[in-house]
Design a protein around this motif. Structure first.
Motif, PDB file in Angstrom:
ATOM      1  N   UNK A 285      40.907  37.631  37.827  1.00 24.83           N
ATOM      2  CA  UNK A 285      39.752  38.448  37.440  1.00 24.83           C
ATOM      3  C   UNK A 285      38.491  37.591  37.337  1.00 24.83           C
ATOM      4  N   UNK A 286      38.665  36.296  37.082  1.00 27.02           N
ATOM      5  CA  UNK A 286      37.504  35.389  37.054  1.00 27.02           C
ATOM      6  C   UNK A 286      37.068  35.025  38.470  1.00 27.02           C
ATOM      7  N   UNK A 287      38.057  34.823  39.344  1.00 29.46           N
ATOM      8  CA  UNK A 287      37.717  34.434  40.721  1.00 29.46           C
ATOM      9  C   UNK A 287      37.175  35.623  41.514  1.00 29.46           C
ATOM     10  N   UNK A 288      37.623  36.835  41.132  1.00 28.68           N
ATOM     11  CA  UNK A 288      37.178  38.029  41.837  1.00 28.68           C
ATOM     12  C   UNK A 288      36.718  39.029  40.795  1.00 28.68           C
ATOM     13  N   UNK A 289      35.494  38.874  40.353  1.00 26.09           N
ATOM     14  CA  UNK A 289      34.961  39.694  39.264  1.00 26.09           C
ATOM     15  C   UNK A 289      35.117  41.178  39.594  1.00 26.09           C
ATOM     16  N   UNK A 290      35.529  41.920  38.568  1.00 26.30           N
ATOM     17  CA  UNK A 290      35.822  43.334  38.773  1.00 26.30           C
ATOM     18  C   UNK A 290      34.682  44.085  39.464  1.00 26.30           C
ATOM     19  N   UNK A 291      33.476  43.969  38.915  1.00 24.54           N
ATOM     20  CA  UNK A 291      32.367  44.770  39.434  1.00 24.54           C
ATOM     21  C   UNK A 291      32.086  44.486  40.909  1.00 24.54           C
ATOM     22  N   UNK A 292      32.008  43.192  41.248  1.00 24.23           N
ATOM     23  CA  UNK A 292      31.650  42.915  42.637  1.00 24.23           C
ATOM     24  C   UNK A 292      32.816  43.172  43.585  1.00 24.23           C
ATOM     25  N   UNK A 295      32.880  46.966  44.098  1.00 21.43           N
ATOM     26  CA  UNK A 295      31.778  47.357  44.970  1.00 21.43           C
ATOM     27  C   UNK A 295      32.142  47.082  46.428  1.00 21.43           C
ATOM     28  N   UNK A 296      32.702  45.890  46.651  1.00 21.00           N
ATOM     29  CA  UNK A 296      33.119  45.488  47.993  1.00 21.00           C
ATOM     30  C   UNK A 296      34.176  46.440  48.545  1.00 21.00           C
ATOM     31  N   UNK A 297      35.163  46.768  47.697  1.00 21.61           N
ATOM     32  CA  UNK A 297      36.265  47.626  48.152  1.00 21.61           C
ATOM     33  C   UNK A 297      35.808  49.064  48.371  1.00 21.61           C
ATOM     34  N   UNK A 298      34.913  49.531  47.522  1.00 17.60           N
ATOM     35  CA  UNK A 298      34.442  50.909  47.697  1.00 17.60           C
ATOM     36  C   UNK A 298      33.647  51.064  48.995  1.00 17.60           C
ATOM     37  N   UNK A 299      32.890  50.032  49.323  1.00 11.19           N
ATOM     38  CA  UNK A 299      32.158  50.064  50.594  1.00 11.19           C
ATOM     39  C   UNK A 299      33.141  50.081  51.767  1.00 11.19           C
ATOM     40  N   UNK A 305      37.871  50.922  56.332  1.00 10.23           N
ATOM     41  CA  UNK A 305      38.348  49.653  56.869  1.00 10.23           C
ATOM     42  C   UNK A 305      38.708  48.686  55.736  1.00 10.23           C
ATOM     43  N   UNK A 306      39.441  49.192  54.749  1.00 14.22           N
ATOM     44  CA  UNK A 306      39.904  48.294  53.688  1.00 14.22           C
ATOM     45  C   UNK A 306      40.827  47.255  54.304  1.00 14.22           C
ATOM     46  N   UNK A 307      40.585  46.002  53.933  1.00 19.63           N
ATOM     47  CA  UNK A 307      41.410  44.931  54.491  1.00 19.63           C
ATOM     48  C   UNK A 307      41.567  43.827  53.453  1.00 19.63           C
ATOM     49  N   UNK A 308      42.797  43.429  53.194  1.00 18.22           N
ATOM     50  CA  UNK A 308      43.048  42.361  52.218  1.00 18.22           C
ATOM     51  C   UNK A 308      42.462  41.040  52.723  1.00 18.22           C
ATOM     52  N   UNK A 309      42.509  40.853  54.057  1.00 17.31           N
ATOM     53  CA  UNK A 309      41.908  39.636  54.641  1.00 17.31           C
ATOM     54  C   UNK A 309      40.419  39.546  54.318  1.00 17.31           C
ATOM     55  N   UNK A 310      39.739  40.689  54.482  1.00 14.28           N
ATOM     56  CA  UNK A 310      38.301  40.699  54.210  1.00 14.28           C
ATOM     57  C   UNK A 310      38.026  40.393  52.740  1.00 14.28           C
ATOM     58  N   UNK A 311      38.847  40.955  51.870  1.00 10.23           N
ATOM     59  CA  UNK A 311      38.682  40.709  50.434  1.00 10.23           C
ATOM     60  C   UNK A 311      38.869  39.216  50.149  1.00 10.23           C
ATOM     61  N   UNK A 330      43.054  48.848  43.103  1.00 10.76           N
ATOM     62  CA  UNK A 330      43.189  49.936  44.090  1.00 10.76           C
ATOM     63  C   UNK A 330      43.395  51.303  43.450  1.00 10.76           C
ATOM     64  N   UNK A 331      44.300  51.390  42.486  1.00 10.05           N
ATOM     65  CA  UNK A 331      44.607  52.698  41.910  1.00 10.05           C
ATOM     66  C   UNK A 331      43.512  53.123  40.937  1.00 10.05           C
ATOM     67  N   UNK A 332      43.140  52.174  40.071  1.00  7.02           N
ATOM     68  CA  UNK A 332      42.147  52.455  39.040  1.00  7.02           C
ATOM     69  C   UNK A 332      40.791  52.870  39.639  1.00  7.02           C
ATOM     70  N   UNK A 333      40.347  52.109  40.633  1.00  4.59           N
ATOM     71  CA  UNK A 333      38.984  52.317  41.125  1.00  4.59           C
ATOM     72  C   UNK A 333      38.888  53.050  42.457  1.00  4.59           C
TER      73      UNK A 333
END
Ligand SMILES: [Zn+2]
Length: 502
Positions: A285-292, A295-299, A305-311, A330-333
């Motif tokens: 959660x520190x390396x991948x802050x929830x908000x950003x 935002x990235x995943x919702x876009x 085109x959700x992709x774990x590689x892109x994340x 994924x489920x929560x947001x």
């Protein structure tokens, strides 16, 4: 001073929780108690070993063996002994020791013959007349205390597996999202003014400084640890250099998370697991802050085109970290149920999470660790591909529905692992890689799916081969002794002594 971030070790735990060695014969006679009763009656009657031996027609050494509980006597011999001592046979066979002293002797003798005592490597004491009563009392109390401490510290494999199953159920119930851990991470990131995106090494060090720790990279970190925290001097010791596959920020962030969350000595295996999961979660959660990240995943979802590689690339984290973090959000947001699997190239499940109804292989207790995964599943098919390191996508029909999964292989010191993320068919429209034509059918747990060898092969090799099984590394063994599971406390304290400021 305390150590943090223990690694679980696989191997032999103490034998201390095993039952005592039985001194009860097949006929139900406790030979130790019987021996004490014979000796008690003999000395009461003023008889020597010789006297009793003569009376029953046996050598004195054999009487001694009987009295020490080393021999399981035949009933006919016992009848003769009872006669010689002038008591009914039933008197010899009573199950209570004849005196308090005898009872303590039996207890110590039994303990010394048991697996716990032999695992301690202490030479046994001769339990006889020459042992003073207070020493006998103390020894019995001590071994009871050792046993109690071990029972507290050690978990049986069954307990460990049960704890794993319980933890997974809790994660499932919360969709693998833990608001309080997210909140801790958010506060720390705010404290150093992190504005989203990848967390740099420098930002990581700033978090440590904010919490009052200086960082020390050393070459002699104890082997059983990933980091050592010196609370007294506000220091965190970390290994020098990146060990390769793992992110060098992880051990530090996990150590900091443990500190922030107030983790103390685990009181049980379940507690140990919970702390590990929390520290891992918060580090991610520190390396991948929830908000950003959201935002990235919702876009990405909006663009389908959700992709774990892109994340992974957006936050500069290892694939496994990105895959795992995806399950938190994924489920929560995004409203997408998911599953996650880490599978060894040998085919066994290492860890997994699901809230999308996929059915993992499991044992009767509900534990999944070490269970064989269907050969048709993406997580295993990916190992059969010539190109093991590109992402692989596949649809799989299973007993609980059709799933789409993406999987990739990563090397490790324990062999290669596949890391997979999957979703039910109805959710695939949001994902990059949905156009794949790869498809397979899994009929597991039906043995004819992939467990039973093909008839032709079976016919050829049945009764003509003896494979020797290798124990699974993922099989959870009992916890080793020590304050922190799997940590060599002596090594850690020596290390701290060596490095502490003078
Ligand atoms: Zn199968």
């Amino acid at each position: 001073m305390t150590t943090t971030a223990p690694r679980p070790t696989h191997g032999h735990g103490p034998a201390g929780t095993a039952a005592d060695e039985r001194t009860t014969s097949a006929g139900g006679i406790d030979t130790l108690v019987l021996g004490r009763r014979v000796r008690h009656l003999r000395t009461q009657r003023g008889m020597t070993l010789d006297d009793l031996g003569r009376a029953i027609g046996r050598a004195p050494s054999q009487v001694s063996m009987l009295e020490n509980g080393h021999r399981e006597p035949k009933l006919s011999l016992l009848a003769t002994v009872a006669d010689a001592l002038g008591v009914p046979l039933a008197e010899l066979l009573r199950t209570d020791p004849p005196s308090r002293r005898a009872s303590l002797e039996v207890e110590l003798e039994r303990a010394q013959r048991g697996p716990l005592f032999s695992s301690l490597g202490i030479p046994p004491v001769k339990v006889g007349k020459s042992l003073p009563g207070d020493a006998l009392e103390a020894l019995v109390k001590l071994q009871e205390e050792v046993r109690r401490l071990l029972r507290e510290n050690a978990a049986t494999p069954e307990e460990a597996r049960r704890a794993n199953a319980e933890l997974r159920a809790r994660m499932r119930a919360q969709d693998n999202y833990f608001p309080e851990l997210e909140q801790h991470a958010r506060e720390l990131l705010a404290a150093i003014g992190h504005s989203g995106g990848p967390l740099s090494q420098r930002a990581t060090a700033e978090i440590a400084a904010h919490l009052g720790f200086s960082l020390h990279y050393v070459t002699d970190l104890p082997h059983s640890t990933r980091s050592v925290t010196d609370l007294e001097n506000g220091r965190i010791y970390l290994p020098q250099g990146n060990t390769g596959v793992n992110d060098s920020r992880s051990p530090l962030l996990q150590a900091l998370a443990s500190h922030v969350l107030g983790h103390t000595e685990p009181t049980s295996y379940g507690d140990f697991l919970r702390q590990r999961v929390e520290a891992n979660y918060m580090a991610a959660a520190l390396m991948m802050a929830e908000d950003s990240a959201v935002e990235f995943l919702q876009a990405a979802k909006a663009d389908r085109r959700i992709s774990v590689e892109d994340l992974r690339d957006a936050f500069a984290v290892p694939y496994e970290t990105a895959a795992h973090r995806f399950t938190n959000l994924a489920t929560r947001h995004l409203g997408i149920p998911v599953h996650f699997m880490k599978v060894h190239e040998g085919g066994t499940l290492h860890k997994a999470y699901e809230n999308d109804g996929v059915v993992f292989p499991s044992d009767p207790l509900g534990a999944i660790e070490g269970q064989p995964v269907c050969r048709q599943w993406t997580a295993r098919v990916v190992f059969t591909l010539p190109d093991r390191f590109s992402p692989y996508y596949q649809y799989t029909d299973t007993s609980s529905g059709t799933y789409w999964c993406t999987s990739r292989v990563q090397p490790s010191s324990q062999g290669a692992f596949s890391v997979s993320v999957g979703v039910p068919f109805s959710q695939v429209r949001w994902f990059q890689g949905r156009e794949t034509t790869e498809r397979s059918t899994s009929r597991c747990p039906d043995p004819s799916c992939c467990r039973t060898p093909p008839a032709e092969l079976a016919q050829r090799w049945d009764d003509h081969a003896i494979p020797s099984a290798r124990p699974h590394a993922s099989l959870l063994a009992a916890l080793p002794v020590g304050a922190y599971p799997g940590v060599d406390t002596t090594e850690v304290y020596r290390f701290l002594d060596r490095h502490a400021p003078r």
